[in-house]
Design a protein around this motif. Structure first.
Motif, PDB file in Angstrom:
ATOM      1  N   LEU A  88       7.593  -6.153  -1.269  1.00  0.00           N
ATOM      2  CA  LEU A  88       7.715  -5.923  -2.806  1.00  0.00           C
ATOM      3  C   LEU A  88       7.527  -7.346  -3.482  1.00  0.00           C
ATOM      4  N   SER A  89       6.162  -7.771  -2.989  1.00  0.00           N
ATOM      5  CA  SER A  89       6.217  -9.062  -4.122  1.00  0.00           C
ATOM      6  C   SER A  89       4.287  -9.041  -3.899  1.00  0.00           C
ATOM      7  N   LEU A  90       3.673 -10.215  -4.705  1.00  0.00           N
ATOM      8  CA  LEU A  90       2.642 -10.054  -4.880  1.00  0.00           C
ATOM      9  C   LEU A  90       2.373 -11.049  -2.981  1.00  0.00           C
ATOM     10  N   SER A  91       3.703 -12.337  -2.588  1.00  0.00           N
ATOM     11  CA  SER A  91       3.082 -12.794  -1.668  1.00  0.00           C
ATOM     12  C   SER A  91       3.776 -11.455  -0.066  1.00  0.00           C
ATOM     13  N   ALA A  92       3.998 -10.555  -0.508  1.00  0.00           N
ATOM     14  CA  ALA A  92       3.705  -8.869   0.321  1.00  0.00           C
ATOM     15  C   ALA A  92       2.304  -8.166   0.348  1.00  0.00           C
ATOM     16  N   ALA A  93       2.017  -8.532  -1.118  1.00  0.00           N
ATOM     17  CA  ALA A  93       0.762  -7.929  -0.985  1.00  0.00           C
ATOM     18  C   ALA A  93      -1.092  -8.706  -0.621  1.00  0.00           C
ATOM     19  N   GLN A  94      -0.499  -9.617  -0.984  1.00  0.00           N
ATOM     20  CA  GLN A  94      -1.043 -10.856  -0.034  1.00  0.00           C
ATOM     21  C   GLN A  94      -1.285 -10.772   1.540  1.00  0.00           C
ATOM     22  N   GLU A  95      -0.520 -10.673   1.800  1.00  0.00           N
ATOM     23  CA  GLU A  95       0.066 -10.437   3.453  1.00  0.00           C
ATOM     24  C   GLU A  95      -0.503  -8.982   3.657  1.00  0.00           C
ATOM     25  N   PHE A  96      -0.340  -8.028   3.522  1.00  0.00           N
ATOM     26  CA  PHE A  96      -0.901  -6.747   3.775  1.00  0.00           C
ATOM     27  C   PHE A  96      -2.633  -6.380   3.137  1.00  0.00           C
ATOM     28  N   LEU A  97      -2.961  -7.125   1.834  1.00  0.00           N
ATOM     29  CA  LEU A  97      -4.674  -7.293   2.319  1.00  0.00           C
ATOM     30  C   LEU A  97      -5.073  -8.204   2.806  1.00  0.00           C
ATOM     31  N   ALA A  98      -4.293  -9.310   3.561  1.00  0.00           N
ATOM     32  CA  ALA A  98      -4.835  -9.755   4.185  1.00  0.00           C
ATOM     33  C   ALA A  98      -5.338  -8.534   5.569  1.00  0.00           C
ATOM     34  N   ASP A  99      -4.725  -8.039   6.426  1.00  0.00           N
ATOM     35  CA  ASP A  99      -5.165  -7.195   7.132  1.00  0.00           C
ATOM     36  C   ASP A  99      -6.814  -5.779   6.682  1.00  0.00           C
ATOM     37  N   GLN A 100      -7.347  -6.011   5.245  1.00  0.00           N
ATOM     38  CA  GLN A 100      -7.886  -5.305   4.896  1.00  0.00           C
ATOM     39  C   GLN A 100      -8.827  -5.747   4.305  1.00  0.00           C
ATOM     40  N   PRO A 101     -10.247  -5.586   5.625  1.00  0.00           N
ATOM     41  CA  PRO A 101     -11.350  -6.424   5.179  1.00  0.00           C
ATOM     42  C   PRO A 101     -11.881  -5.779   3.778  1.00  0.00           C
TER      43      PRO A 101
ATOM     44  N   PRO B  28      -8.369  -0.891  -1.357  1.00  0.00           N
ATOM     45  CA  PRO B  28      -6.911  -1.449  -0.615  1.00  0.00           C
ATOM     46  C   PRO B  28      -5.700  -1.916  -1.644  1.00  0.00           C
ATOM     47  N   VAL B  29      -5.958  -2.054  -2.828  1.00  0.00           N
ATOM     48  CA  VAL B  29      -4.365  -2.494  -3.525  1.00  0.00           C
ATOM     49  C   VAL B  29      -4.325  -1.540  -3.892  1.00  0.00           C
ATOM     50  N   GLU B  30      -4.736   0.010  -3.622  1.00  0.00           N
ATOM     51  CA  GLU B  30      -3.319   1.350  -3.897  1.00  0.00           C
ATOM     52  C   GLU B  30      -2.749   1.268  -2.595  1.00  0.00           C
ATOM     53  N   ARG B  31      -3.586   0.892  -1.735  1.00  0.00           N
ATOM     54  CA  ARG B  31      -2.889   1.610  -0.141  1.00  0.00           C
ATOM     55  C   ARG B  31      -1.919   0.700   0.003  1.00  0.00           C
ATOM     56  N   TRP B  32      -2.070  -0.745  -0.650  1.00  0.00           N
ATOM     57  CA  TRP B  32      -0.723  -1.796  -0.927  1.00  0.00           C
ATOM     58  C   TRP B  32       0.392  -1.127  -1.509  1.00  0.00           C
ATOM     59  N   VAL B  33       0.313  -0.282  -2.784  1.00  0.00           N
ATOM     60  CA  VAL B  33       1.213   0.229  -3.463  1.00  0.00           C
ATOM     61  C   VAL B  33       1.408   1.174  -3.299  1.00  0.00           C
ATOM     62  N   ALA B  34       1.022   2.350  -2.554  1.00  0.00           N
ATOM     63  CA  ALA B  34       1.557   3.288  -1.795  1.00  0.00           C
ATOM     64  C   ALA B  34       2.162   3.046  -0.736  1.00  0.00           C
ATOM     65  N   ASP B  35       2.571   1.429  -0.359  1.00  0.00           N
ATOM     66  CA  ASP B  35       3.020   1.571   1.176  1.00  0.00           C
ATOM     67  C   ASP B  35       4.380   0.226   0.039  1.00  0.00           C
ATOM     68  N   ALA B  36       4.242   0.015  -0.806  1.00  0.00           N
ATOM     69  CA  ALA B  36       5.470  -0.600  -1.231  1.00  0.00           C
ATOM     70  C   ALA B  36       6.547   0.245  -2.253  1.00  0.00           C
ATOM     71  N   ALA B  37       6.091   1.267  -3.420  1.00  0.00           N
ATOM     72  CA  ALA B  37       6.315   1.941  -4.190  1.00  0.00           C
ATOM     73  C   ALA B  37       7.805   2.462  -4.080  1.00  0.00           C
ATOM     74  N   PRO B  38       7.975   3.110  -2.084  1.00  0.00           N
ATOM     75  CA  PRO B  38       8.966   3.640  -1.610  1.00  0.00           C
ATOM     76  C   PRO B  38      10.194   2.710  -2.004  1.00  0.00           C
TER      77      PRO B  38
END
Ligand SMILES: [Zn+2]
Length: 404
Positions: free
Chosen positions: A279-292, A307-317
């Motif tokens: 849960l941070s912007l660096s975590a988001a950037q890392e997640f998005l780096a794998d998303q074409p 793709p950002v919503e996919r990160w949000v779904a991953d981070a929200a819990p």
């Protein structure tokens, strides 16, 4: 302390009782300023009801504050048969304050008025500035901003410096990508104060943002809250009973390194599964780096992309879990989520964290939601930094009383 029941009709926010003893003059001055800040415009009679100070004490303080330029008298209002009452408000031009947000790539400077409104803002690039390399730049920025606004240095209350600093915690201080060298040196504050020829306060970015939120933002009338500050890492500013809670070593709220996933992702601090790895912007950037084809978070404006919503779904819990832990530990009135992430991303995180897990925060009859949006945007920290000297001037502190 005076024990008179105060009138609750003037909510929001709980009032702090004043005291009529002579040695607590400066405390009473803060109590009056704080009451006018939260409830203004207010009459002397309303201040008296809120603070339990005598009419004479309030008259003296109001007169002193008006002469000093901190309070503005409005048009007298006639109510009923008595004397017309004069409403008092904070005078925006009563004083000014400087704020600096120093981070690993830039310095942002702001000059704000007494109500926290920015009158000038400037940003310059910087490379992992230390107190010594930053001091001349801060002085230059201070001179430019005050000259631009036409404000003499004598009308400044001081300067606040906010940065991603953690104090004396070895690995956490030095290993993360978001920390800066030299700022936890005890002499750093004095060095900057001498360069600026102003009183200086240094605060970590999350707490500075929380103090700004308390003074001027959605937490104006909230005494106990946690401000979750999402930037490249994750921090928190904690307010309990109207006071910032800094902890025994000034590191309270360093929640980015709470372990939320045993044996989870490795963290630069040496642990595995730290909250800010999810849960941070660096975590988001890392997640998005794998998303074409995913957009950079900094380019986002408006609704988040798929793709950002996919990160949000991953981070929200993980956010929901942090809310559960913070409520269970601190029992705050609410938890605010703010910081440097785009507003749409934060709103989506808050939405996706529902339903929040059961905790003492699930109680019925709540005045506020358990999790809500706080200040966001590029200037959140610098405006919080600029609020530090004002907060110091206005906030009634009980430690002042206890010293006598
Ligand atoms: Zn960690």
């Amino acid at each position: 302390m005076a024990g008179r029941e105060s009138n609750r009709a003037l909510q929001p926010g709980r009032s702090v009782a004043g005291t009529n003893l002579e040695f607590t003059r400066s405390h009473n001055r803060r109590v009056v300023l704080d009451t006018v800040r939260r409830l203004g415009p207010v009459s002397r009679a309303e201040i008296a009801r809120e603070t339990a100070l005598t009419n004479q004490t309030i008259s003296n303080i109001v007169e002193e504050l008006e002469q000093a330029g901190f309070l503005l008298a409005g048009e007298p209002k006639r109510e009923g048969r008595g004397q017309p009452s004069i409403p008092y408000a904070i005078n925006p031009e009563g004083a000014w304050s400087l704020g600096f947000h120093v981070d690993h790539s830039a310095i942002i400077a702001a000059l704000v008025d007494l109500t926290g409104k920015p009158v000038a803002i400037r940003e310059i690039p910087a490379q992992r500035p230390s107190p010594h390399s930053a001091a001349p730049a801060l002085r230059r920025l201070a001179d430019e901003l005050t000259a631009e606004a036409g404000i003499p240095a004598s009308r400044l209350l001081g300067a606040g410096v906010a940065l991603p600093v953690r104090f004396g915690v070895g690995a956490i201080t030095t290993a993360g990508p978001t920390t800066l060298p030299g700022w936890d040196d005890p002499d750093a504050r004095q060095h900057i104060a001498e360069a600026l020829a102003q009183p200086v306060q240094i605060e970590n970015d999350a707490m500075a943002a929380a103090i700004g939120e308390r003074l001027h933002g959605v937490a104006r009338a909230i005494d106990s809250f946690v401000f979750l500050f999402l930037d490249e890492g994750l921090g928190a500013g904690v307010f309990l009973g109207g006071q910032p809670w800094r902890g025994a070593s000034l590191n309270a709220g360093e929640i980015g390194h709470m372990i939320v996933a045993p044996n989870g992702k490795p963290c630069p601090c040496g642990n595995r599964g730290c909250l800010e790895r999810y849960l941070s912007l660096s975590a988001a950037q890392e997640f998005l780096a794998d998303q074409p084809g995913a957009p950079a978070l900094s380019e986002l404006d408006g609704a988040p992309s798929a793709p950002v919503e996919r990160w949000v779904a991953d981070a929200a819990p993980y956010l929901a879990g942090a809310v559960n832990i913070l409520e269970s530990t601190l029992d705050p009135e609410t938890i605010l989520l703010g910081g440097l992430a785009p507003a749409g991303v934060l709103a989506s995180l808050i939405e996706k964290a529902e339903p929040l897990p059961m905790s003492v925060g699930s109680r019925s009859g709540r005045r506020l939601p358990r999790l809500m949006a706080g200040s966001v945007g590029h200037h959140t920290v610098v405006l919080g930094a600029a609020s530090l000297p004002i907060f110091d001037e206005i906030n009634p502190r009980f430690d002042v009383l206890l010293k006598h």
